[in-house]
Design a protein around this motif. Structure first.
Motif, PDB file in Angstrom:
ATOM      1  N   GLU A  83     -64.550 -11.308   8.040  1.00 16.24           N
ATOM      2  CA  GLU A  83     -65.367 -10.848   8.141  1.00 16.24           C
ATOM      3  C   GLU A  83     -66.764 -11.294   9.232  1.00 16.24           C
ATOM      4  OE1 GLU A  83     -66.384 -10.442   3.913  1.00 16.24           O
ATOM      5  OE2 GLU A  83     -64.757  -9.958   3.323  1.00 16.24           O
ATOM      6  N   LEU A  84     -67.109  -9.719   9.253  1.00 17.21           N
ATOM      7  CA  LEU A  84     -68.745  -9.662  10.193  1.00 17.21           C
ATOM      8  C   LEU A  84     -69.987  -9.274   9.459  1.00 17.21           C
ATOM      9  CD1 LEU A  84     -69.231 -10.024  13.346  1.00 17.21           C
ATOM     10  CD2 LEU A  84     -68.864  -7.750  13.696  1.00 17.21           C
ATOM     11  N   LEU A  85     -70.800 -10.191   9.718  1.00 12.64           N
ATOM     12  CA  LEU A  85     -71.897 -10.093   8.480  1.00 12.64           C
ATOM     13  C   LEU A  85     -72.878  -8.921   9.318  1.00 12.64           C
ATOM     14  CD1 LEU A  85     -72.487 -13.594   6.588  1.00 12.64           C
ATOM     15  CD2 LEU A  85     -71.289 -11.580   5.972  1.00 12.64           C
ATOM     16  N   PRO A  86     -73.627  -8.305   8.831  1.00 19.07           N
ATOM     17  CA  PRO A  86     -75.100  -7.413   9.881  1.00 19.07           C
ATOM     18  C   PRO A  86     -75.336  -8.068  10.529  1.00 19.07           C
ATOM     19  CG  PRO A  86     -74.968  -7.490   7.219  1.00 19.07           C
ATOM     20  CD  PRO A  86     -73.573  -8.471   7.194  1.00 19.07           C
ATOM     21  N   LEU A  87     -75.308  -9.246  10.446  1.00 17.52           N
ATOM     22  CA  LEU A  87     -76.255  -9.696  11.807  1.00 17.52           C
ATOM     23  C   LEU A  87     -74.846 -10.721  12.786  1.00 17.52           C
ATOM     24  CD1 LEU A  87     -79.432 -11.528  10.410  1.00 17.52           C
ATOM     25  CD2 LEU A  87     -79.226  -9.503  11.559  1.00 17.52           C
ATOM     26  N   GLY A  88     -73.862 -10.517  13.017  1.00 11.74           N
ATOM     27  CA  GLY A  88     -73.062 -10.467  13.629  1.00 11.74           C
ATOM     28  C   GLY A  88     -72.296 -11.945  13.372  1.00 11.74           C
ATOM     29  N   LYS A  89     -72.326 -12.576  12.098  1.00 13.09           N
ATOM     30  CA  LYS A  89     -72.525 -13.964  12.219  1.00 13.09           C
ATOM     31  C   LYS A  89     -71.056 -13.707  11.227  1.00 13.09           C
ATOM     32  CE  LYS A  89     -72.385 -18.031   9.671  1.00 13.09           C
ATOM     33  NZ  LYS A  89     -73.226 -18.988   8.056  1.00 13.09           N
ATOM     34  N   ARG A  90     -69.787 -14.310  11.889  1.00 13.55           N
ATOM     35  CA  ARG A  90     -68.586 -14.536  11.443  1.00 13.55           C
ATOM     36  C   ARG A  90     -68.000 -15.347  11.035  1.00 13.55           C
ATOM     37  NH1 ARG A  90     -63.855 -14.193  16.346  1.00 13.55           N
ATOM     38  NH2 ARG A  90     -65.237 -15.959  16.474  1.00 13.55           N
ATOM     39  N   VAL A  91     -67.512 -15.015   9.327  1.00 16.11           N
ATOM     40  CA  VAL A  91     -67.129 -15.548   8.258  1.00 16.11           C
ATOM     41  C   VAL A  91     -65.666 -15.653   7.095  1.00 16.11           C
ATOM     42  CG1 VAL A  91     -70.248 -15.919   7.701  1.00 16.11           C
ATOM     43  CG2 VAL A  91     -68.347 -14.073   6.349  1.00 16.11           C
ATOM     44  N   LEU A  92     -65.677 -16.945   6.376  1.00 14.44           N
ATOM     45  CA  LEU A  92     -63.997 -16.104   5.540  1.00 14.44           C
ATOM     46  C   LEU A  92     -64.331 -16.765   4.255  1.00 14.44           C
ATOM     47  CD1 LEU A  92     -61.852 -19.279   7.587  1.00 14.44           C
ATOM     48  CD2 LEU A  92     -61.332 -16.929   7.243  1.00 14.44           C
ATOM     49  N   PRO A  93     -63.810 -15.869   3.709  1.00 14.91           N
ATOM     50  CA  PRO A  93     -64.137 -15.432   2.203  1.00 14.91           C
ATOM     51  C   PRO A  93     -63.212 -15.905   1.488  1.00 14.91           C
ATOM     52  CG  PRO A  93     -63.334 -13.056   2.796  1.00 14.91           C
ATOM     53  CD  PRO A  93     -63.501 -14.090   4.317  1.00 14.91           C
ATOM     54  N   ASP A  94     -63.524 -16.194  -0.109  1.00 12.59           N
ATOM     55  CA  ASP A  94     -62.892 -16.932  -0.610  1.00 12.59           C
ATOM     56  C   ASP A  94     -62.741 -18.816  -0.885  1.00 12.59           C
ATOM     57  OD1 ASP A  94     -61.951 -14.605  -1.517  1.00 12.59           O
ATOM     58  OD2 ASP A  94     -60.404 -14.358  -0.169  1.00 12.59           O
ATOM     59  N   HIS A  95     -64.063 -19.064  -0.339  1.00 16.82           N
ATOM     60  CA  HIS A  95     -64.210 -20.476   0.167  1.00 16.82           C
ATOM     61  C   HIS A  95     -65.630 -20.885  -1.343  1.00 16.82           C
ATOM     62  CE1 HIS A  95     -65.280 -24.320   2.061  1.00 16.82           C
ATOM     63  NE2 HIS A  95     -65.959 -24.314   1.275  1.00 16.82           N
ATOM     64  N   PHE A  96     -64.590 -21.911  -1.302  1.00 18.06           N
ATOM     65  CA  PHE A  96     -64.552 -23.518  -2.730  1.00 18.06           C
ATOM     66  C   PHE A  96     -65.808 -23.689  -2.324  1.00 18.06           C
ATOM     67  CE2 PHE A  96     -64.824 -25.805  -6.654  1.00 18.06           C
ATOM     68  CZ  PHE A  96     -65.547 -24.775  -7.525  1.00 18.06           C
ATOM     69  N   SER A  97     -67.389 -23.866  -3.128  1.00 18.79           N
ATOM     70  CA  SER A  97     -67.907 -24.911  -2.460  1.00 18.79           C
ATOM     71  C   SER A  97     -68.219 -25.976  -3.824  1.00 18.79           C
ATOM     72  CB  SER A  97     -69.098 -24.548  -2.386  1.00 18.79           C
ATOM     73  OG  SER A  97     -70.075 -25.557  -1.951  1.00 18.79           O
ATOM     74  N   SER A  98     -68.002 -27.089  -3.556  1.00 24.98           N
ATOM     75  CA  SER A  98     -67.858 -27.887  -4.905  1.00 24.98           C
ATOM     76  C   SER A  98     -68.973 -28.399  -5.349  1.00 24.98           C
ATOM     77  CB  SER A  98     -67.044 -29.152  -4.412  1.00 24.98           C
ATOM     78  OG  SER A  98     -66.868 -29.927  -5.938  1.00 24.98           O
ATOM     79  N   ILE A  99     -69.992 -28.293  -6.703  1.00 21.14           N
ATOM     80  CA  ILE A  99     -71.198 -28.875  -7.124  1.00 21.14           C
ATOM     81  C   ILE A  99     -71.399 -30.447  -7.724  1.00 21.14           C
ATOM     82  CG2 ILE A  99     -73.108 -27.855  -8.711  1.00 21.14           C
ATOM     83  CD1 ILE A  99     -72.379 -25.268  -8.045  1.00 21.14           C
ATOM     84  N   LEU A 100     -69.547 -30.759  -8.478  1.00 17.21           N
ATOM     85  CA  LEU A 100     -69.359 -31.533  -9.367  1.00 17.21           C
ATOM     86  C   LEU A 100     -67.471 -31.941  -9.328  1.00 17.21           C
ATOM     87  CD1 LEU A 100     -69.956 -34.146 -11.219  1.00 17.21           C
ATOM     88  CD2 LEU A 100     -69.931 -32.948 -13.280  1.00 17.21           C
ATOM     89  N   SER A 101     -67.212 -32.905  -8.393  1.00 20.20           N
ATOM     90  CA  SER A 101     -66.399 -33.153  -8.069  1.00 20.20           C
ATOM     91  C   SER A 101     -65.600 -34.071  -9.292  1.00 20.20           C
ATOM     92  CB  SER A 101     -65.707 -33.500  -6.786  1.00 20.20           C
ATOM     93  OG  SER A 101     -66.356 -32.735  -5.852  1.00 20.20           O
ATOM     94  N   LYS A 102     -64.304 -33.561  -9.882  1.00 21.38           N
ATOM     95  CA  LYS A 102     -63.034 -33.753 -10.780  1.00 21.38           C
ATOM     96  C   LYS A 102     -63.439 -35.817 -10.423  1.00 21.38           C
ATOM     97  CE  LYS A 102     -58.998 -33.939 -13.072  1.00 21.38           C
ATOM     98  NZ  LYS A 102     -57.838 -33.402 -13.116  1.00 21.38           N
ATOM     99  N   VAL A 103     -63.366 -36.767 -10.639  1.00 22.38           N
ATOM    100  CA  VAL A 103     -62.558 -37.874 -10.116  1.00 22.38           C
ATOM    101  C   VAL A 103     -61.314 -38.104 -10.684  1.00 22.38           C
ATOM    102  CG1 VAL A 103     -63.764 -40.700 -10.863  1.00 22.38           C
ATOM    103  CG2 VAL A 103     -65.412 -38.640 -10.384  1.00 22.38           C
TER     104      VAL A 103
END
Length: 103
Positions: A83-103
């Motif tokens: 996807e192209l953001l308004p300022l021209g940056k290309r990004v991929l959606p549906d990413h998961f950013s982990s805050i606390l990972s399962k051990v």
């Protein structure tokens, strides 16, 4: 759902403000009664050595977008989803950013 925890989560103003802010978005704000459990666990750890470690049972995080890096194979195979953001940056959606990972 927004879950607030810790000492300041007991603050009525904070709780009411969050409920008001999210009411139109159909987001539930809750605050489990966990402060006592945290205090009990801390006392047990230092007095009885009852708690030896804390382990997350799940991965906790949030959905987000990530910068598209075409030379990464994990990105190039999903290039049709870029996807192209308004300022021209290309990004991929549906990413998961982990805050606390399962051990």
């Amino acid at each position: 759902t927004v879950v607030i925890v810790g000492g300041f989560s007991a603050n009525e103003w904070l709780f009411a403000s969050l409920q008001t802010a999210f009411q139109n978005d159909k987001v539930t704000v809750c605050r489990p009664d966990g402060n006592k459990a945290v205090a009990d666990g801390a006392v047990s750890f230092y007095i009885d050595h009852f708690v030896s470690s804390r382990v997350a049972k799940f991965n906790y995080g949030t959905d987000c977008v990530t910068s598209y890096i075409p030379f990464l194979s994990s990105h190039s195979i999903r290039s049709s989803k870029v996807e192209l953001l308004p300022l021209g940056k290309r990004v991929l959606p549906d990413h998961f950013s982990s805050i606390l990972s399962k051990v």
